[in-house]
Design a protein around this motif. Structure first.
Motif, PDB file in Angstrom:
ATOM      1  N   VAL A  24       2.397   1.892  -3.628  1.00  0.00           N
ATOM      2  CA  VAL A  24       1.436   2.324  -4.457  1.00  0.00           C
ATOM      3  C   VAL A  24       1.083   3.963  -4.269  1.00  0.00           C
ATOM      4  O   VAL A  24       1.023   4.577  -5.252  1.00  0.00           O
ATOM      5  CB  VAL A  24      -0.023   1.492  -4.553  1.00  0.00           C
ATOM      6  CG1 VAL A  24      -0.985   2.052  -5.303  1.00  0.00           C
ATOM      7  CG2 VAL A  24       0.292  -0.029  -4.877  1.00  0.00           C
ATOM      8  N   GLU A  25       0.917   4.119  -2.718  1.00  0.00           N
ATOM      9  CA  GLU A  25       0.497   5.543  -2.602  1.00  0.00           C
ATOM     10  C   GLU A  25       1.708   6.456  -2.967  1.00  0.00           C
ATOM     11  O   GLU A  25       1.586   7.468  -3.429  1.00  0.00           O
ATOM     12  CB  GLU A  25       0.348   5.584  -1.002  1.00  0.00           C
ATOM     13  CG  GLU A  25      -1.072   4.816  -0.787  1.00  0.00           C
ATOM     14  CD  GLU A  25      -1.510   4.918   0.618  1.00  0.00           C
ATOM     15  OE1 GLU A  25      -0.552   5.128   1.740  1.00  0.00           O
ATOM     16  OE2 GLU A  25      -2.610   4.619   1.002  1.00  0.00           O
ATOM     17  N   MET A  40      -7.035   2.690  -2.534  1.00  0.00           N
ATOM     18  CA  MET A  40      -6.061   3.735  -2.867  1.00  0.00           C
ATOM     19  C   MET A  40      -6.610   4.647  -4.018  1.00  0.00           C
ATOM     20  O   MET A  40      -5.769   5.328  -4.637  1.00  0.00           O
ATOM     21  CB  MET A  40      -4.679   2.995  -3.257  1.00  0.00           C
ATOM     22  CG  MET A  40      -4.276   2.049  -2.023  1.00  0.00           C
ATOM     23  SD  MET A  40      -2.736   1.073  -2.658  1.00  0.00           S
ATOM     24  CE  MET A  40      -3.573  -0.634  -2.602  1.00  0.00           C
ATOM     25  N   ARG A  94       0.954  -1.269  -0.069  1.00  0.00           N
ATOM     26  CA  ARG A  94      -0.023   0.040   0.015  1.00  0.00           C
ATOM     27  C   ARG A  94       0.870   1.221   0.039  1.00  0.00           C
ATOM     28  O   ARG A  94       0.589   2.220  -0.817  1.00  0.00           O
ATOM     29  CB  ARG A  94      -1.006  -0.163   1.224  1.00  0.00           C
ATOM     30  CG  ARG A  94      -1.672   1.246   1.189  1.00  0.00           C
ATOM     31  CD  ARG A  94      -2.541   1.297   2.647  1.00  0.00           C
ATOM     32  NE  ARG A  94      -1.833   1.041   3.621  1.00  0.00           N
ATOM     33  CZ  ARG A  94      -1.031   2.006   4.367  1.00  0.00           C
ATOM     34  NH1 ARG A  94      -0.847   3.087   3.840  1.00  0.00           N
ATOM     35  NH2 ARG A  94      -0.283   1.639   5.492  1.00  0.00           N
ATOM     36  N   GLU A 137      -9.906  -5.438  -6.897  1.00  0.00           N
ATOM     37  CA  GLU A 137     -10.702  -3.915  -6.630  1.00  0.00           C
ATOM     38  C   GLU A 137     -10.674  -3.870  -4.863  1.00  0.00           C
ATOM     39  O   GLU A 137     -10.567  -2.619  -4.518  1.00  0.00           O
ATOM     40  CB  GLU A 137     -12.050  -4.063  -7.201  1.00  0.00           C
ATOM     41  CG  GLU A 137     -12.607  -2.457  -7.084  1.00  0.00           C
ATOM     42  CD  GLU A 137     -13.882  -2.622  -7.705  1.00  0.00           C
ATOM     43  OE1 GLU A 137     -14.216  -1.268  -7.992  1.00  0.00           O
ATOM     44  OE2 GLU A 137     -14.529  -3.523  -8.132  1.00  0.00           O
ATOM     45  N   PHE A 155      -8.407   3.362  -6.900  1.00  0.00           N
ATOM     46  CA  PHE A 155      -8.685   3.038  -7.986  1.00  0.00           C
ATOM     47  C   PHE A 155     -10.237   2.554  -8.252  1.00  0.00           C
ATOM     48  O   PHE A 155     -10.749   2.063  -7.097  1.00  0.00           O
ATOM     49  CB  PHE A 155      -7.734   1.611  -8.173  1.00  0.00           C
ATOM     50  CG  PHE A 155      -6.492   1.985  -8.410  1.00  0.00           C
ATOM     51  CD1 PHE A 155      -5.974   1.954  -9.894  1.00  0.00           C
ATOM     52  CD2 PHE A 155      -5.499   2.095  -7.387  1.00  0.00           C
ATOM     53  CE1 PHE A 155      -4.561   2.385 -10.067  1.00  0.00           C
ATOM     54  CE2 PHE A 155      -4.096   2.481  -7.811  1.00  0.00           C
ATOM     55  CZ  PHE A 155      -3.791   2.627  -9.207  1.00  0.00           C
ATOM     56  N   GLY A 188      -5.706  -5.931 -11.287  1.00  0.00           N
ATOM     57  CA  GLY A 188      -5.713  -6.345  -9.850  1.00  0.00           C
ATOM     58  C   GLY A 188      -7.053  -6.532  -9.431  1.00  0.00           C
ATOM     59  O   GLY A 188      -8.236  -6.219  -9.821  1.00  0.00           O
ATOM     60  N   TYR A 226      -8.655  -4.330  -2.691  1.00  0.00           N
ATOM     61  CA  TYR A 226      -7.215  -4.271  -2.139  1.00  0.00           C
ATOM     62  C   TYR A 226      -6.735  -2.596  -2.918  1.00  0.00           C
ATOM     63  O   TYR A 226      -6.715  -1.885  -2.077  1.00  0.00           O
ATOM     64  CB  TYR A 226      -6.170  -5.150  -2.655  1.00  0.00           C
ATOM     65  CG  TYR A 226      -4.907  -4.673  -2.271  1.00  0.00           C
ATOM     66  CD1 TYR A 226      -4.432  -4.736  -0.951  1.00  0.00           C
ATOM     67  CD2 TYR A 226      -3.870  -4.100  -3.154  1.00  0.00           C
ATOM     68  CE1 TYR A 226      -3.109  -4.277  -0.745  1.00  0.00           C
ATOM     69  CE2 TYR A 226      -2.764  -3.677  -2.722  1.00  0.00           C
ATOM     70  CZ  TYR A 226      -2.254  -3.756  -1.413  1.00  0.00           C
ATOM     71  OH  TYR A 226      -0.867  -3.433  -1.345  1.00  0.00           O
ATOM     72  N   TYR A 227      -7.084  -2.337  -4.183  1.00  0.00           N
ATOM     73  CA  TYR A 227      -6.481  -1.110  -4.687  1.00  0.00           C
ATOM     74  C   TYR A 227      -7.680  -0.015  -4.661  1.00  0.00           C
ATOM     75  O   TYR A 227      -7.286   1.117  -4.891  1.00  0.00           O
ATOM     76  CB  TYR A 227      -6.261  -1.508  -6.132  1.00  0.00           C
ATOM     77  CG  TYR A 227      -4.998  -2.185  -6.154  1.00  0.00           C
ATOM     78  CD1 TYR A 227      -3.678  -1.492  -6.426  1.00  0.00           C
ATOM     79  CD2 TYR A 227      -5.024  -3.652  -6.780  1.00  0.00           C
ATOM     80  CE1 TYR A 227      -2.398  -2.345  -6.371  1.00  0.00           C
ATOM     81  CE2 TYR A 227      -3.823  -4.357  -6.926  1.00  0.00           C
ATOM     82  CZ  TYR A 227      -2.634  -3.470  -6.786  1.00  0.00           C
ATOM     83  OH  TYR A 227      -1.288  -4.413  -6.889  1.00  0.00           O
ATOM     84  N   CYS A 259      -7.135   4.650 -11.696  1.00  0.00           N
ATOM     85  CA  CYS A 259      -6.833   5.897 -10.775  1.00  0.00           C
ATOM     86  C   CYS A 259      -6.679   7.191 -11.578  1.00  0.00           C
ATOM     87  O   CYS A 259      -5.574   7.279 -12.015  1.00  0.00           O
ATOM     88  CB  CYS A 259      -6.006   5.315  -9.965  1.00  0.00           C
ATOM     89  SG  CYS A 259      -5.822   6.724  -8.360  1.00  0.00           S
TER      90      CYS A 259
END
Length: 180
Positions: free
Chosen positions: A97-98, A129, A94, A123, A131, A121, A125-126, A153
């Motif tokens: 990615v951030e 952030m 995380r 949804e 997405f 990937g 999880y992402y 995103c």
């Protein structure tokens, strides 16, 4: 539980071999058959938008961003995102990615700059952030992919309606690659 002291740093060309070994360990040989790999193959990733995670001198994670086009819209492909198995569930993925999204957003204002980030990937999880799922049929990738796993995103105010067309490689300018 002890808090891990994790350093997030921009990727450098000197990191390439260690990252490739990490990707090979965590994804195995099947990675070459994935549709996202086809977009990354012979398409240099952006070192300035890619990051590593280390604990001390040990590389434990990596995320890369590769330039692509969605129709005519400049974008970035996030991935691979990988974390050494013993260090998963510590928020390293995380954080990587951030950090990559922050760097991409900082550059999203210029002419020809990426306007969004695409990935294939999960949804749940992402989505945390920023997405969101691309509506079915709006984009086509160069290989098989579950449409429910195609996520995007926005980096600016680009509307989801603009996210349509074939997804293909977009080669980054050499100056950007060398500036890392």
């Amino acid at each position: 539980m002890t808090e891990l002291s994790i350093s997030l740093l921009p990727e450098t060309p000197a990191d390439d071999a260690a990252i490739e070994r990490l990707i090979a360990r965590t994804f195995g040989p099947g990675r070459y058959a994935r549709t996202a790999f086809r977009l990354r193959e012979n398409n240099p990733h952006r070192h300035d938008l890619s990051f590593t995670a280390s604990i001390g001198t040990m590389l434990v994670g990596s995320v890369r961003m590769t330039p692509i086009l969605i129709g005519t819209v400049p974008a970035l492909l996030l991935g691979p995102l990988t974390v050494e198995p013993p260090f998963r569930s510590h928020g390293i993925g995380r954080r990587l990615v951030e950090r990559a999204l922050e760097a991409a957003k900082a550059l999203a204002q210029g002419e020809g700059a990426a306007r969004l980030v695409l990935l294939v990937g999960d949804e749940p999880y992402y989505g945390r952030m920023g997405f969101q799922r691309v509506p079915r049929g709006q984009v086509s990738l160069p290989g098989p992919v579950d449409p429910a796993r195609v996520l995007v995103c926005p980096l600016d105010a680009t509307p989801m309606d603009a996210v349509r067309g074939p997804v293909r490689r977009a080669f980054a300018p050499a100056a950007v690659q060398e500036s890392a």
